[in-house]
Write a protein that holds these residues in place. Structure first.
Motif, PDB file in Angstrom:
ATOM      1  N   VAL A 135      27.838  31.786  55.397  1.00  0.00           N
ATOM      2  CA  VAL A 135      28.738  30.788  54.818  1.00  0.00           C
ATOM      3  C   VAL A 135      27.912  29.805  53.998  1.00  0.00           C
ATOM      4  N   GLU A 136      28.336  29.560  52.763  1.00  0.00           N
ATOM      5  CA  GLU A 136      27.643  28.618  51.884  1.00  0.00           C
ATOM      6  C   GLU A 136      28.606  27.538  51.400  1.00  0.00           C
ATOM      7  N   TYR A 137      28.132  26.289  51.452  1.00  0.00           N
ATOM      8  CA  TYR A 137      28.906  25.154  50.951  1.00  0.00           C
ATOM      9  C   TYR A 137      28.129  24.487  49.821  1.00  0.00           C
ATOM     10  N   LYS A 138      28.852  24.046  48.830  1.00  0.00           N
ATOM     11  CA  LYS A 138      28.254  23.239  47.762  1.00  0.00           C
ATOM     12  C   LYS A 138      28.991  21.905  47.745  1.00  0.00           C
ATOM     13  N   LEU A 139      28.373  20.935  48.362  1.00  0.00           N
ATOM     14  CA  LEU A 139      29.050  19.662  48.584  1.00  0.00           C
ATOM     15  C   LEU A 139      29.418  18.963  47.286  1.00  0.00           C
ATOM     16  N   GLN A 142      32.325  21.099  45.879  1.00  0.00           N
ATOM     17  CA  GLN A 142      33.295  21.369  46.931  1.00  0.00           C
ATOM     18  C   GLN A 142      33.751  22.824  47.048  1.00  0.00           C
ATOM     19  N   PRO A 143      33.070  23.806  46.453  1.00  0.00           N
ATOM     20  CA  PRO A 143      33.464  25.192  46.721  1.00  0.00           C
ATOM     21  C   PRO A 143      32.736  25.706  47.967  1.00  0.00           C
ATOM     22  N   ALA A 144      33.232  26.798  48.523  1.00  0.00           N
ATOM     23  CA  ALA A 144      32.576  27.439  49.660  1.00  0.00           C
ATOM     24  C   ALA A 144      32.733  28.942  49.497  1.00  0.00           C
ATOM     25  N   SER A 145      31.756  29.675  50.011  1.00  0.00           N
ATOM     26  CA  SER A 145      31.815  31.136  49.935  1.00  0.00           C
ATOM     27  C   SER A 145      31.441  31.723  51.291  1.00  0.00           C
TER      28      SER A 145
END
Length: 434
Positions: A135-139, A142-145
């Motif tokens: 799980v990856e978050y880009k704060l 605000q997207p997540a994969s």
């Protein structure tokens, strides 16, 4: 066997010799893997068959069934537990217990043979510690994969000609679904044999693997799910091809505890990562240990899984386990309990206190064991009881665990690492016995 989802399925059941005589009933598998068949009617019709039912002479052995969701089932080791037979034309009912249920086949062979035995054990996901979920978050944006790459199977060659796989199953999000994306992964052990083997061979080996995991995570655990396949029992698929039929297996597997474990990495003696490079040797050494010290291992796991209701029984079982272990491993028949316990304690003097503490520990174990065995009033003041008995028991348990690590081939430095990393083990050994 832990049964987490209700298994209660209606259907028709018959004896292999009389497939034309089908009796309606309900098959139930309850917690622990207990199997019960509730019938409305009788398998027998003649006066003689009814008399045999009443006198308990019927030897059912095997029953076939066709249950909900269009599934066949084979029940093994069947016997009546309750019979209500109406001789006046009313409804007859009976309850039958079975040692084993194989869902997915009506097996006609005298012995049940399989080629693969796949099973999950409580705590296995935490112990293996491998996941393909990322799980990856880009704060900032605000997207997540969520990505999933299934871990590769881990293969371990066993000395009996089988292979043991650590394998993984998973489920992916169903489409279309705009509100949820869920990926699940489950870890399994899988025993594989190129030559077919009787089912009891797999069950015996799965028990030893389950106790190995119980030892490694330092918690009583039990089997959750079991699937079996045979190269001779196959499903038809497209273009004339076939594949082995996956059958669910239910039985009263050991070890079993009523309470589900709460697995904690800080309580484990070791995880799979600590033995991965040497897993083949360690697993085979565990199986060898069952050849040499199975009575000691059985006593140890019986004490841990609640076979003894009272603490005094648990203590006596563990004291006998230590004594049996020492006798079998050192081939020392003529030796008193005190000397045996001394040698077992002194083997790990770095973890078992000062010389005086080790001597007091040995004396208390011997006095308590002799008092509980012979009830000699002269020993009562020296014997442990209450909380002191519990602390004595846990320390003995830790000593036995250290010796099992040694049997598995752990070096002194590796055992010291286990001691440092396992809070649970340290807590057992640090308690002082008066």
């Amino acid at each position: 066997m832990r049964i987490k989802e209700e298994f209660k399925k209606s259907g028709y059941f018959w004896l292999p010799a009389k497939p034309e005589k089908k009796v309606p009933g309900t098959l139930v598998v309850t917690e622990g893997g207990k199997i019960r068949l509730e019938l409305v009617g009788l398998f027998g019709e003649s006066v003689k068959e009814t008399y045999n039912l009443l006198s308990g002479k019927n030897d059912l052995k095997r029953i076939f069934g066709h249950i909900e969701k269009d599934s066949l089932v084979t029940l093994e080791g069947c016997s009546y537990t309750n019979k209500h037979i109406s001789l006046s034309g009313g409804v007859s009912k009976s309850t039958i217990s079975a040692h084993m249920a194989i869902e997915g086949v009506a097996c006609s062979e005298d012995e049940v043979f399989m080629n693969a035995f796949k099973f999950s054990v409580e705590g296995i996901d935490d112990w293996v510690g491998l996941s393909g979920i990322k799980v990856e978050y880009k704060l900032e944006e605000q997207p997540a994969s969520i990505d999933y790459v299934p871990p590769k199977d881990i293969s371990i060659n066993l000395g009996n000609g089988m292979k043991l796989l650590i394998t993984f199953s998973w489920t992916l999000p169903r489409s279309p679904n705009l509100t949820e994306a869920k990926i699940t992964q489950k870890t399994y052990f899988k025993l594989i044999s190129e030559e077919k083997r009787i089912l009891s061979d797999f069950i015996s080996l799965s028990y030893q693997i389950t106790t190995f995991l119980s030892f490694a995570i330092d918690q009583p655990v039990c089997i959750e799910k079991v699937y079996v396949t045979s190269e001779e029992i196959r499903d038809n698929i497209d273009n004339g091809k076939t594949r082995p039929t996956t059958m669910s297996l239910y039985y009263e597997s050991r070890p079993y505890t009523k309470t589900e474990p709460r697995v904690d990495s800080y309580q484990m003696l070791f995880g799979f990562a600590q033995i991965q490079e040497d897993a083949e040797r360690i697993f085979n050494k565990w199986f060898d240990a069952y050849e040499k010290i199975s009575p000691a291992l059985n006593l140890y796991f019986a004490a841990r899984t609640g076979a003894y209701q009272y603490l005094e029984g648990k203590f006596l079982a563990l004291a006998q386990a230590l004594e049996t272990y020492h006798r079998r491993m050192l081939n020392s028949e003529r030796m008193g309990l005190g000397k045996r316990i001394t040698e077992l304690i002194e083997s790990f003097e770095d973890f078992t206190g000062t010389r005086e503490e080790r001597k007091n520990l040995k004396n208390t174990i011997v006095a308590t064991r002799n008092y509980l065995t012979h009830y000699d009033k002269r020993l009562e003041p020296k014997a442990a009881e209450g909380e002191e008995l519990w602390l004595l028991y846990t320390k003995m348990e830790a000593i036995f665990q250290l010796h099992l690590l040694k049997i598995l081939g752990f070096t002194n430095s590796e055992i010291e690492s286990v001691y440092r990393n396992s809070q649970h083990l340290r807590d057992k050994l640090k308690e002082k016995t008066v």
